[in-house]
Motif scaffolding. Structure first.
Motif, short mmCIF file in Angstrom:
data_model
loop_
_atom_site.label_atom_id
_atom_site.label_comp_id
_atom_site.label_asym_id
_atom_site.label_seq_id
_atom_site.Cartn_x
_atom_site.Cartn_y
_atom_site.Cartn_z
N SER A 93 0.82 -1.20 0.00
CA SER A 93 0.00 0.00 0.00
C SER A 93 0.86 1.25 0.00
N ALA A 96 2.11 1.68 -3.43
CA ALA A 96 1.05 1.98 -4.40
C ALA A 96 0.51 3.39 -4.27
N GLY A 127 -7.91 -7.34 -7.53
CA GLY A 127 -6.83 -6.42 -7.82
C GLY A 127 -5.59 -6.83 -7.06
N SER A 131 -4.35 -2.35 -3.69
CA SER A 131 -5.13 -1.63 -4.69
C SER A 131 -6.39 -0.99 -4.11
N LYS A 133 -9.04 -3.04 -2.41
CA LYS A 133 -10.17 -3.97 -2.38
C LYS A 133 -10.84 -3.99 -1.00
N ILE A 313 -9.66 -3.55 -9.79
CA ILE A 313 -9.14 -2.31 -9.23
C ILE A 313 -7.63 -2.25 -9.44
N SER A 314 -7.14 -1.08 -9.82
CA SER A 314 -5.71 -0.86 -10.00
C SER A 314 -5.35 0.49 -9.39
N GLU A 315 -4.51 0.45 -8.35
CA GLU A 315 -4.05 1.66 -7.67
C GLU A 315 -5.21 2.55 -7.23
N ALA A 352 -3.78 -5.15 -14.40
CA ALA A 352 -3.99 -4.18 -13.32
C ALA A 352 -2.68 -3.66 -12.76
N THR A 353 -1.60 -4.42 -12.92
CA THR A 353 -0.27 -3.96 -12.49
C THR A 353 0.54 -3.40 -13.64
N ILE A 379 -1.82 1.07 -17.34
CA ILE A 379 -2.85 1.34 -16.33
C ILE A 379 -3.67 2.57 -16.69
N GLN A 383 -7.67 2.76 -17.41
CA GLN A 383 -8.52 3.67 -16.64
C GLN A 383 -9.32 4.59 -17.56
#
Length: 694
Positions: A93, A96, A127, A131, A133, A313-315, A352-353, A379, A383
């Motif tokens: 985290s 990220a 994710g 990310s 979640k 979910i990504s970042e 996602a990464t 990414i 998005q």
């Protein structure tokens, strides 16, 4: 597996019908599913339920469906509070979200989440680590309410703190939350865990037979028959398997037939077979009319296809939302396709990464970008496409006009009181607490300790007397040691209780299972069993070996004084533990304060300097030691009769220089007052600490 599913269907057919036993098909839009529910299912359901209610004289309202929508949800935290409790997630985290630190020292965790989910559907939040979640799961479930932006609705009723309290109290809208860590009492069996949960959480107008029947049905539905009499265990205790533990955690929540079930990484630590069986169970629960949202890290391809909807979910940004089965065609339409056979979940986590190894991709996304920025470019591209195509579609279909039946909206705004009375909660919780701690209460080692020290002291002070000054000093020393021993034993026996049970208490308080006052009173009274039993056992051995006064009144007064010291020390230990709520710090604080109380207890230093004299009046050791001396000795008792100076009274002895043996037993009332004050302060400290954590 087929046989198990047939057994579940058979059990459901023989149990009283509720909304949890009716099947709801997932729908593409909420408008169609709402109309279908209100016109077709609800009248039939209520008719059947009314018939069963009349037959059983049971007036419990059935659980009603929850249609959950969240739109443009954002969440941020201060930098010092952003770390996860999971060390791996904490590191991920920080990496990220490091670039999101602004001048206001806030980190943005969620950045515009939109989605919707209804009865009969499973929404998977997927994710990489860090990310967002779990954060999103806690936000939509009402576990995080501060610094949240966006719109969250339950049946088109806007979510806020008041609605959360109503949802917690209102039986028709129970929300089950299964954390990643299975927070279960290790000393209880699977069946005991579910029974105590049922008696605490199910309404008081249900009979005991109905509650036991609900537990039995839950055990069968989750396939826990084989381990029902096995302790949860953990650590050095023999325990059930990881899959059984996870299913027990789920059973703990579905006992109340929740409308919404939230699960955080339910397959974490499970092998493929156990994870697949768990998801089959969740599928069955969803088909029974529940709304289910689960976070998942990297499911197998078989598990992936069990989900109805997927939010990738990504970042902190969404990059895909829609039906799980449509996710691969969507990314293929963007020219992202795997070049080798690949698990769909693995493929999407790579995207996602920003990792596109063995994945074909549109080359124009790297135009004017250096190789070091490739992952970020992927990414950002995903998005952008989500914002252009998927988000507008979702908002148009499910976030437009209100289309929930009016009776579902009205019901969610009605608040009900506790399901069980204070006294009933107390008896249930007392029984559970005693069952969970009885092994500690009647531990062989503690019994051997009390027996061994009593015998050792009895032999050292065998048939002691008060004929000379030296013998008086010896007996007074024994009195002070008794005071030290039970003060330290009871303080350290109580100081770790609340820090150890903090995770259980926080979990159950968030679910509004019982009042905090009920927990505190039942915990204190349960622990008092040990704090009364062991000193009594100790004194029965030592008193007559050490040669104390052999009168009934003196024995019981001495025992009463020791028990009063023990109970006051227990209250002090509870206060220290509740004040810090940390296992390590609680021990340190207790050690420092105990040392201070012992030094000012009136034995090591009788004439305390005036500057420090106020400390002794805060020391319950000081009052306990004086009380023991007063009940055991009389100021007019003679000693030193064989000396040249002749007989003297004990009051003239230097050992009682600061103690008036004729002064009455005011110390007993002071100790009673201190025991009560410690407990009141401990309760308010516990309340403050738990409310802060909530």
């Amino acid at each position: 597996m087929e046989n198990e599913r047939e057994d579940e269907i058979e059990d459901m057919s023989t149990s009283p019908p509720s909304l949890g036993s009716m099947q709801f098909a997932g729908s593409n839009g909420f408008g169609h599913s709402m109309e279908f529910m209100s016109q077709a299912y609800l009248p039939n359901i209520y008719t059947e339920i009314d018939i069963k209610i009349e037959d059983s004289n049971f007036n419990q309202d059935p659980p009603l469906p929850i249609y959950l929508k969240f739109e443009d949800v954002e969440y941020k935290v201060r930098g010092s509070h952003a770390a996860s409790t999971n060390p791996v997630k904490s590191v991920m985290s920080k990496v990220a979200i490091q670039h999101n630190l602004g001048e206001d020292k806030y980190k943005k965790i969620l950045k515009g989440m939109t989605g919707s989910i209804g009865p009969g559907e499973i929404l998977a939040l997927m994710g990489p680590s860090g990310s967002g979640k779990t954060t999103l799961l806690r936000v939509v479930g009402g576990r995080l309410v501060d610094n949240v932006k966006g719109k969250i609705t339950y049946n088109d009723v806007r979510f806020n703190a008041a609605v959360k309290r109503r949802l917690d109290y209102f039986l028709c809208y129970r929300i089950g939350f299964v954390t990643q860590e299975d927070v279960l009492f290790p000393q209880l069996t699977v069946e005991e865990t579910l029974i105590f949960s049922a008696f605490l959480r199910l309404p008081g107008n249900m009979s005991e037979q109905q509650k036991y029947a609900r537990v039995e049905t839950t055990i069968k539905e989750l396939g826990l028959e084989r381990c029902r009499h096995t302790k949860i265990g953990g650590g050095y205790l023999k325990s059930i398997s990881g899959g059984e533990r996870k299913r027990t955690s789920i059973g703990y929540e579905i006992l109340v037939d929740p409308s919404l079930l939230l699960l955080d990484e339910p397959t974490s630590g499970l092998d493929s077979t156990a994870a697949n069986r768990l998801l089959l169970t969740l599928q069955g629960l969803a088909k029974g009319g529940r709304t289910i949202i689960t976070t998942i890290h990297q499911p197998s391809s078989r598990i992936f296809h069990m989900f109805d909807k997927l939010l990738l979910i990504s970042e902190g940004y969404p990059v895909y939302y829609g039906k799980a089965k449509d996710s691969m065609p969507y990314f293929s339409s963007l020219s992202f396709t795997p070049e080798i056979p690949m698990n769909p979940a693995e493929f999407m986590l790579d995207l996602a990464t920003g990792q596109v190894n063995n994945i074909s991709f549109p080359q124009d996304i790297f135009k004017d970008q250096e190789s070091t920025d490739r992952s970020k470019s992927v990414i950002k591209y995903l998005q952008l496409k989500y914002k252009e195509t998927l988000e507008p579609k979702e908002k148009d279909e499910n976030h437009g006009a209100t289309n929930t039946p009016e009776h579902l909206q009205l019901a969610i705004q009605v608040k009900k009181d506790w399901t069980v009375s204070w006294l009933d909660q107390f008896f249930i919780l007392y029984k559970r607490t005693f069952r969970a701690r009885c092994k500690d209460y009647f531990d062989k080692l503690r019994l051997v300790q009390a027996l061994g020290i009593a015998l050792l002291l009895g032999l050292l002070w065998w048939k002691s007397s008060t004929n000379t000054e030296a013998q008086v000093r010896d007996q007074v020393g024994l009195m002070f040691y008794i005071c030290i021993f039970w003060t330290s034993s009871c303080i350290f026996g109580a100081v770790y209780v609340f820090p150890f049970e903090k995770v259980y208490l926080v979990k159950e308080r968030k679910a509004d299972m019982y009042r905090l006052s009920v927990y505190y009173v039942s915990s204190t009274l349960c622990d008092m069993v040990a704090h009364v039993f062991y000193p009594t056992f100790f004194m029965l051995i030592l008193y007559f070996m050490a040669g104390f006064k052999r009168t009934v009144a003196c024995f019981f007064l001495t025992l009463f004084a020791v028990l009063l010291i023990a109970i006051t020390s227990q209250g002090a230990g509870e206060l220290f533990g509740a004040a810090v709520m940390s296992i390590q710090r609680a021990g340190i604080v207790a050690s420092l304060i105990l040392m201070l109380f012992l030094l000012t207890g009136g034995y090591y230093v009788q004439h305390v300097p005036k500057v420090m004299q106020w400390l002794k009046y805060l020391s319950f050791v000081y009052y306990g030691f004086r009380l023991l001396l007063k009940v055991q000795y009389s100021g007019e008792q003679l000693y030193e009769c064989e000396s040249e100076r002749g007989c003297r009274t004990l009051q003239s002895s230097p050992s009682f220089d600061t103690v008036n043996l004729k002064g009455g037993l005011t110390e007993a009332w002071i100790l009673v007052a201190m025991a009560l004050c410690f407990r009141v302060l401990a309760y308010f400290c516990l309340r403050r600490r738990i409310e802060v954590r909530n």
